[in-house]
Motif scaffolding. Structure first.
Motif, PDB file in Angstrom:
ATOM      1  N   GLY A 182       0.816  -1.214   0.000  1.00 17.28           N
ATOM      2  CA  GLY A 182       0.000   0.000   0.000  1.00 17.28           C
ATOM      3  C   GLY A 182       0.845   1.257   0.000  1.00 17.28           C
ATOM      4  N   SER A 183       0.262   2.344   0.432  1.00 16.32           N
ATOM      5  CA  SER A 183       0.936   3.640   0.428  1.00 16.32           C
ATOM      6  C   SER A 183       2.011   3.704   1.501  1.00 16.32           C
ATOM      7  N   TRP A 184       3.163   4.199   1.097  1.00 20.28           N
ATOM      8  CA  TRP A 184       4.239   4.485   2.036  1.00 20.28           C
ATOM      9  C   TRP A 184       5.019   5.651   1.501  1.00 20.28           C
ATOM     10  N   GLN A 185       5.854   6.215   2.329  1.00 20.04           N
ATOM     11  CA  GLN A 185       6.599   7.403   1.911  1.00 20.04           C
ATOM     12  C   GLN A 185       8.027   7.309   2.422  1.00 20.04           C
TER      13      GLN A 185
ATOM     14  N   GLY B 247       8.350   5.323   6.097  1.00 20.77           N
ATOM     15  CA  GLY B 247       7.407   4.451   6.784  1.00 20.77           C
ATOM     16  C   GLY B 247       6.064   4.486   6.085  1.00 20.77           C
ATOM     17  N   LEU B 248       5.055   4.065   6.800  1.00 20.88           N
ATOM     18  CA  LEU B 248       3.704   4.099   6.247  1.00 20.88           C
ATOM     19  C   LEU B 248       3.307   5.530   5.923  1.00 20.88           C
TER      20      LEU B 248
ATOM     21  N   GLY C  15      -0.470  10.691   2.384  1.00 19.55           N
ATOM     22  CA  GLY C  15      -0.953   9.391   1.932  1.00 19.55           C
ATOM     23  C   GLY C  15      -2.416   9.133   2.257  1.00 19.55           C
ATOM     24  N   HIS C  16      -3.045  10.088   2.966  1.00 18.61           N
ATOM     25  CA  HIS C  16      -4.457   9.968   3.343  1.00 18.61           C
ATOM     26  C   HIS C  16      -4.708   8.662   4.100  1.00 18.61           C
ATOM     27  N   TRP C  17      -3.789   8.340   5.024  1.00 20.14           N
ATOM     28  CA  TRP C  17      -3.885   7.099   5.791  1.00 20.14           C
ATOM     29  C   TRP C  17      -3.850   7.409   7.279  1.00 20.14           C
ATOM     30  N   VAL C  18      -4.810   6.828   8.008  1.00 19.58           N
ATOM     31  CA  VAL C  18      -4.894   7.005   9.455  1.00 19.58           C
ATOM     32  C   VAL C  18      -5.208   5.652  10.073  1.00 19.58           C
ATOM     33  N   LYS C  19      -4.587   5.352  11.186  1.00 20.72           N
ATOM     34  CA  LYS C  19      -4.846   4.099  11.895  1.00 20.72           C
ATOM     35  C   LYS C  19      -5.057   4.421  13.362  1.00 20.72           C
ATOM     36  N   ALA C  20      -6.223   4.084  13.886  1.00 23.41           N
ATOM     37  CA  ALA C  20      -6.494   4.268  15.313  1.00 23.41           C
ATOM     38  C   ALA C  20      -6.061   2.999  16.045  1.00 23.41           C
TER      39      ALA C  20
END
Length: 76
Positions: free
Chosen positions: A20-23, A38-39, A45-50
């Motif tokens: 998936g998306s990483w930078q 990292g992620l 990357g419009h990615w969030v993890k709770a």
């Protein structure tokens, strides 16, 4: 990402094992070259993890390789 140190004739390469998306970014800090990655984050990357209290999150593996020579030789 691969960075070749011409003075030492060494190539440093990094990768994240994630489909998936990483930078990753390279920047200077005084005379040093720094790599950070990292992620993907929310901004780029419009990615969030709770991660809830009492739960765990395991990030993907990251790989770093150091080889003598240029990046074409290091990738073989």
């Amino acid at each position: 990402m691969a960075v070749h140190d011409q003075n030492k004739d060494v190539t440093w390469s990094v990768s994240l094992a994630h489909p998936g998306s990483w930078q990753i970014e390279a920047y200077r800090l005084d005379e040093d070259l720094c790599l950070s990655g990292g992620l993907a984050d929310r901004d780029y990357g419009h990615w969030v993890k709770a991660v809830l209290t009492g739960t765990l999150f395991t990030s993907p593996k990251a790989y770093i390789t150091v080889a003598r020579g240029n990046e074409e030789l290091a990738s073989q």
